[in-house]
Design a protein around this motif. Structure first.
Motif, mmCIF file in Angstrom:
data_model
loop_
_atom_site.group_PDB
_atom_site.id
_atom_site.type_symbol
_atom_site.label_atom_id
_atom_site.label_comp_id
_atom_site.label_asym_id
_atom_site.label_seq_id
_atom_site.Cartn_x
_atom_site.Cartn_y
_atom_site.Cartn_z
ATOM 1 N N ASP A 1 -10.486 4.755 4.565
ATOM 2 C CA ASP A 1 -9.478 3.806 4.075
ATOM 3 C C ASP A 1 -10.011 2.378 4.007
ATOM 4 O O ASP A 1 -9.687 1.632 3.071
ATOM 5 C CB ASP A 1 -8.240 3.848 4.971
ATOM 6 C CG ASP A 1 -7.471 5.154 4.834
ATOM 7 O OD1 ASP A 1 -7.682 5.866 3.828
ATOM 8 O OD2 ASP A 1 -6.665 5.464 5.743
ATOM 9 N N ASP B 1 -20.505 9.256 -3.057
ATOM 10 C CA ASP B 1 -19.367 8.335 -3.076
ATOM 11 C C ASP B 1 -19.825 6.880 -3.105
ATOM 12 O O ASP B 1 -19.166 6.028 -3.695
ATOM 13 C CB ASP B 1 -18.504 8.546 -1.827
ATOM 14 C CG ASP B 1 -17.958 9.956 -1.733
ATOM 15 O OD1 ASP B 1 -17.077 10.298 -2.536
ATOM 16 O OD2 ASP B 1 -18.429 10.717 -0.870
ATOM 17 N N THR C 1 -17.666 11.582 3.247
ATOM 18 C CA THR C 1 -18.377 10.595 2.432
ATOM 19 C C THR C 1 -19.876 10.898 2.350
ATOM 20 O O THR C 1 -20.523 11.129 3.373
ATOM 21 C CB THR C 1 -18.181 9.185 3.016
ATOM 22 O OG1 THR C 1 -16.784 8.922 3.157
ATOM 23 C CG2 THR C 1 -18.807 8.134 2.109
ATOM 24 N N GLN D 1 -11.744 1.213 0.611
ATOM 25 C CA GLN D 1 -11.073 1.461 -0.657
ATOM 26 C C GLN D 1 -11.019 0.239 -1.574
ATOM 27 O O GLN D 1 -10.752 0.369 -2.760
ATOM 28 C CB GLN D 1 -9.644 1.957 -0.395
ATOM 29 C CG GLN D 1 -9.560 3.299 0.320
ATOM 30 C CD GLN D 1 -10.051 4.460 -0.534
ATOM 31 O OE1 GLN D 1 -10.047 4.389 -1.764
ATOM 32 N NE2 GLN D 1 -10.466 5.540 0.104
ATOM 33 N N HIS D 2 -11.280 -0.954 -1.035
ATOM 34 C CA HIS D 2 -11.108 -2.175 -1.826
ATOM 35 C C HIS D 2 -12.421 -2.835 -2.205
ATOM 36 O O HIS D 2 -12.467 -4.032 -2.509
ATOM 37 C CB HIS D 2 -10.239 -3.178 -1.060
ATOM 38 C CG HIS D 2 -10.874 -3.640 0.225
ATOM 39 N ND1 HIS D 2 -10.781 -2.919 1.387
ATOM 40 C CD2 HIS D 2 -11.609 -4.749 0.512
ATOM 41 C CE1 HIS D 2 -11.440 -3.566 2.349
ATOM 42 N NE2 HIS D 2 -11.953 -4.668 1.844
#
Length: 338
Positions: free
Chosen positions: A5, A198, A176, A8-9
């Protein structure tokens, strides 16, 4: 494929790899401010006290950036050597927990107890591997990601093609996956994702940034080098790694006739004819992607360039996939009519 998480940005699916004696707070901070994961080896500081000072510096700078801009910085990470030759492991791990380091990258040992300790404070663990045997062992230790260190990578590298290693890892690992080896451009980042990774793991390209701690002579040597100038050998540190041939020659060594290493000592006991020559400090590592590096931009400039190249690569692939998709569809339809 999956990303934690906290990742994610990102501005790009990219980690600036931890490089011994090269990655420091300035490089990490600028990478995170630009939106890519910045990392450094804990052992780039000679003591745990110095390591803590770096963690404080990075935390403070990123907090200030977020407060002043309203933008979220990318996470940062620390590389820990999980090997008996590293007496600081437990002390440095405790500091990582104290400062809530988001990402721990482990090398030379995947240990479930360490993974659990990082998970306890909310961090994630990526482990670098050069083959499937190591990958399966790390997966069984509960790591969150595997870094496939493939042929041609700078530093301690493997010999497998990324097509082989990433594909085989994906058969048993659904967390990942990160690809390392010869990545220098935004197109390379896009290619890593097309192969099934990823995230991309980029080291040598970040040596040649203004914020890296590499000497100017090191950066100049990378600009002048080609893939054929990279020597893969275990005889410098005890672990197979890639080094710049001109730096070996400058140390008085014969790159084609290096004295055998008996133990893993990371170059501490290297016997070089030239006084003052030391592994990593004057005998420099780099990956085979050096021929694609021609300058020394700031980290911000480099990340913007990588973003532009990544976008262009995506658009090119979209055009190609549409073209070949339509052609394939027409061929199938014509065949069915016959």
């Amino acid at each position: 494929m999956a990303l934690p998480d906290a990742f994610q940005h990102l501005a790009l699916p990219l980690i600036s790899a931890p490089m011994f004696l090269v990655s420091g707070p300035e490089l990490v901070i600028e990478a995170c401010k630009a939106g890519v994961i910045g990392t450094f080896p804990a052992l780039n500081q000679r003591s745990s006290e110095g390591f803590e000072e770096w963690l404080q510096t990075i935390r403070s700078a990123l907090d200030e950036f977020e407060a002043s801009t309203g933008r979220k910085a990318a996470p940062f990470g620390v590389n820990l050597i999980v090997h008996q030759s590293n007496p600081r492991l437990q002390a440095d791990l405790a500091l990582c927990a104290k400062y809530q380091v988001p990402l721990i990258i482990t090398s030379l040992g995947a240990v479930a107890e360490l993974v659990d300790a990082v998970h306890d404070y909310g961090g994630v663990v990526f482990h670098d591997v050069i083959n499937v045997r190591h990958a399966k062992k790390a997966a069984s230790a509960g790591v969150d990601g595997l870094i496939a260190v493939c042929a041609g990578a700078g530093g301690h590298a493997g010999t497998l093609s990324p097509f082989a290693l990433v594909g085989e890892i994906r058969q048993f690992f659904d967390k990942t996956v990160i690809l390392s080896g010869c990545l220098s451009s935004g197109q390379d980042i896009a290619t890593a994702q097309m192969l099934g990774a990823d995230l991309a793991y980029m080291g040598t390209r970040f040596i040649n940034t203004r914020e890296s701690q590499a000497a100017d002579e090191y950066k100049d040597m990378i600009v002048d080098a080609a893939a054929g100038d990279i020597v893969y050998t275990p005889e410098i540190s005890g672990v197979p790694a890639n080094f710049l041939r001109p730096s070996l020659v400058a140390a008085g060594l014969d790159p084609d006739n290096l004295a055998p290493k008996k133990d893993i000592d990371f170059g501490k006991e290297l016997q070089a004819p030239k006084e003052g020559a030391k592994a990593w400090k004057t005998i420099w590592s780099a990956g085979q992607g050096v021929a694609n590096i021609h300058d020394v931009p700031t980290v911000a400039e480099l990340v913007q360039r990588l973003q532009d190249e990544y976008q262009a690569a995506g658009e090119r692939f979209s055009r190609l996939s549409q073209r070949y998709g339509v052609a394939a569809g027409e061929g199938i339809a014509e065949g069915a009519a016959l």
